[in-house]
Design a protein around this motif. Structure first.
Motif, mmCIF file in Angstrom:
data_model
loop_
_atom_site.group_PDB
_atom_site.id
_atom_site.type_symbol
_atom_site.label_atom_id
_atom_site.label_comp_id
_atom_site.label_asym_id
_atom_site.label_seq_id
_atom_site.Cartn_x
_atom_site.Cartn_y
_atom_site.Cartn_z
ATOM 1 N N ARG A 263 11.320 -32.225 15.283
ATOM 2 C CA ARG A 263 12.696 -32.565 15.668
ATOM 3 C C ARG A 263 13.449 -33.273 14.541
ATOM 4 N NH1 ARG A 263 9.427 -34.811 19.871
ATOM 5 N NH2 ARG A 263 10.227 -36.904 19.575
ATOM 6 N N LYS A 264 12.813 -33.397 13.381
ATOM 7 C CA LYS A 264 13.426 -34.051 12.215
ATOM 8 C C LYS A 264 13.859 -32.988 11.209
ATOM 9 C CE LYS A 264 12.038 -38.016 13.914
ATOM 10 N NZ LYS A 264 12.828 -38.535 15.009
ATOM 11 N N PRO A 265 14.643 -33.410 10.186
ATOM 12 C CA PRO A 265 15.106 -32.408 9.204
ATOM 13 C C PRO A 265 13.981 -31.560 8.604
ATOM 14 C CG PRO A 265 16.281 -34.467 8.885
ATOM 15 C CD PRO A 265 15.246 -34.740 9.945
ATOM 16 N N VAL A 266 12.797 -32.131 8.397
ATOM 17 C CA VAL A 266 11.695 -31.381 7.778
ATOM 18 C C VAL A 266 11.182 -30.259 8.697
ATOM 19 C CG1 VAL A 266 9.867 -32.938 8.599
ATOM 20 C CG2 VAL A 266 9.506 -31.624 6.516
ATOM 21 N N LYS A 267 11.360 -30.448 10.014
ATOM 22 C CA LYS A 267 10.936 -29.460 11.016
ATOM 23 C C LYS A 267 9.462 -29.065 10.891
ATOM 24 C CE LYS A 267 15.208 -27.340 12.516
ATOM 25 N NZ LYS A 267 16.115 -28.416 12.059
ATOM 26 N N GLU A 268 8.628 -30.074 10.733
ATOM 27 C CA GLU A 268 7.185 -29.827 10.653
ATOM 28 C C GLU A 268 6.444 -30.996 11.282
ATOM 29 O OE1 GLU A 268 4.842 -28.196 6.981
ATOM 30 O OE2 GLU A 268 4.570 -30.378 6.937
ATOM 31 N N ILE A 269 5.370 -30.692 11.990
ATOM 32 C CA ILE A 269 4.514 -31.727 12.589
ATOM 33 C C ILE A 269 4.008 -32.675 11.504
ATOM 34 C CG2 ILE A 269 2.219 -32.008 13.655
ATOM 35 C CD1 ILE A 269 2.840 -29.392 15.246
ATOM 36 N N PHE A 270 3.822 -33.947 11.865
ATOM 37 C CA PHE A 270 3.132 -34.919 11.002
ATOM 38 C C PHE A 270 1.671 -34.942 11.440
ATOM 39 C CE2 PHE A 270 7.350 -37.042 11.805
ATOM 40 C CZ PHE A 270 7.885 -36.956 10.527
ATOM 41 N N PRO A 271 0.699 -34.820 10.563
ATOM 42 C CA PRO A 271 0.844 -34.477 9.154
ATOM 43 C C PRO A 271 0.860 -32.963 8.950
ATOM 44 C CG PRO A 271 -1.456 -34.964 9.610
ATOM 45 C CD PRO A 271 -0.707 -35.085 10.926
ATOM 46 N N SER A 272 1.152 -32.551 7.725
ATOM 47 C CA SER A 272 1.182 -31.132 7.374
ATOM 48 C C SER A 272 -0.199 -30.511 7.608
ATOM 49 C CB SER A 272 1.551 -30.959 5.900
ATOM 50 O OG SER A 272 0.463 -31.352 5.082
#
Ligand code: ZN
Ligand code: FE
Ligand code: FE
Ligand code: ZN
Length: 266
Positions: free
Chosen positions: A198-207
């Motif tokens: 849901r953030k600008p990076v649009k990726e789960i933490f961690p990669s």
């Protein structure tokens, strides 16, 4: 199977979340979760900012709120957690603060590099003045310190530094491997935090690449939506589970009294 526990959700006490605890609980029940834990932002010890964390005087209210929903909704297990900032130099105060109440787990977060709140949208323009590789190096250094501090059960969003999509040009795999070793020997866990989607990076933490390194190092996982809005409880846990499985994880863990209680098959 979709994970049935969400260990990361907030309350309006932190000043930047909406919805009453009861609404988070109802949403959890609605999406089929069996176990949740509140983990609102613990009072910040370096300075007071009511838009970032609750204040010390609100801690009793926080615990009362959790107690109340626990009584009212016996059909779901509700744990008491908290998300505490790691602030170098404030370890002793943090330890004392966290000893004030019994917790099922404490989530440790690195939101600050020195005094810069690097993931705060209000301070995002600072990124323009920074060397991104340097920020990443500093971030991993503080992250290792946070694990070694012994203050935390789980570390939150362990590549939060990517939140706005600032990506390093250097290869950080050795740095992550070094960090995973420290996590393992410190006995801290990490979370699959789906809020990154849901953030600008649009990726789960961690990669995924990083998660594989933590899996190889034997670092256990929990799941967290980091909901600041009831509608986000348990959100994207199907993607989170697929992410974990692809990284090689076969199970996640449930916590009690700041320890692993048991593992659940993924
Ligand atoms: Zn927050
Ligand atoms: Fe956080
Ligand atoms: Fe959070
Ligand atoms: Zn968080």
């Amino acid at each position: 199977m979709r994970p049935f526990s969400d260990y990361h959700m907030h309350t309006p006490l932190c000043g930047h979340a909406v919805g009453e605890p009861e609404e988070y609980v109802r949403q959890a029940i609605k999406v089929g979760l069996k176990e949740i834990g509140f983990s609102d932002h613990a009072p910040l010890l370096s300075y007071d900012d009511p838009s970032i964390t609750m204040s010390r005087t609100q801690l009793p209210q926080y615990h009362k709120m959790i107690e109340d929903v626990r009584k009212k909704y016996p059909q779901i297990r509700i744990l008491t957690g908290i998300e505490a900032d790691f602030l170098p130099g404030y370890e002793k105060e943090t330890k004392e603060l966290l000893a004030g109440y019994p917790y099922d787990y404490v989530i440790g977060s690195v939101h600050f590099i020195k005094s810069w709140a690097f993931d705060n949208p209000d301070h995002r323009e600072e990124w323009m003045k920074k060397d991104v590789n340097r920020v990443y190096r500093d971030y991993y250094e503080v992250l290792r310190q946070s694990a070694a501090s012994g203050l935390f059960t789980v570390l939150a969003h362990v590549d939060l530094v990517k939140k706005f999509g600032n990506m390093p040009t250097e290869d950080f795999s050795a740095e992550v491997a070094k960090t995973a070793k420290v996590f393992k020997s410190a006995g801290v866990l990490i979370e699959i935090n789906t809020s990154g989607l849901r953030k600008p990076v649009k990726e789960i933490f961690p990669s995924l690449a990083n998660l594989k390194v933590y899996q190889k190092a034997g670092v256990p996982i929990t799941f967290g939506s980091d909901a600041h809005d009831p509608q986000d409880v348990g959100r994207d846990f199907d993607k989170g589970a697929a992410w974990a499985k692809e990284a090689g994880y076969k199970e996640y863990v449930l916590l009690r009294n700041r320890k692993i209680d048991r593992s659940v098959k993924l």
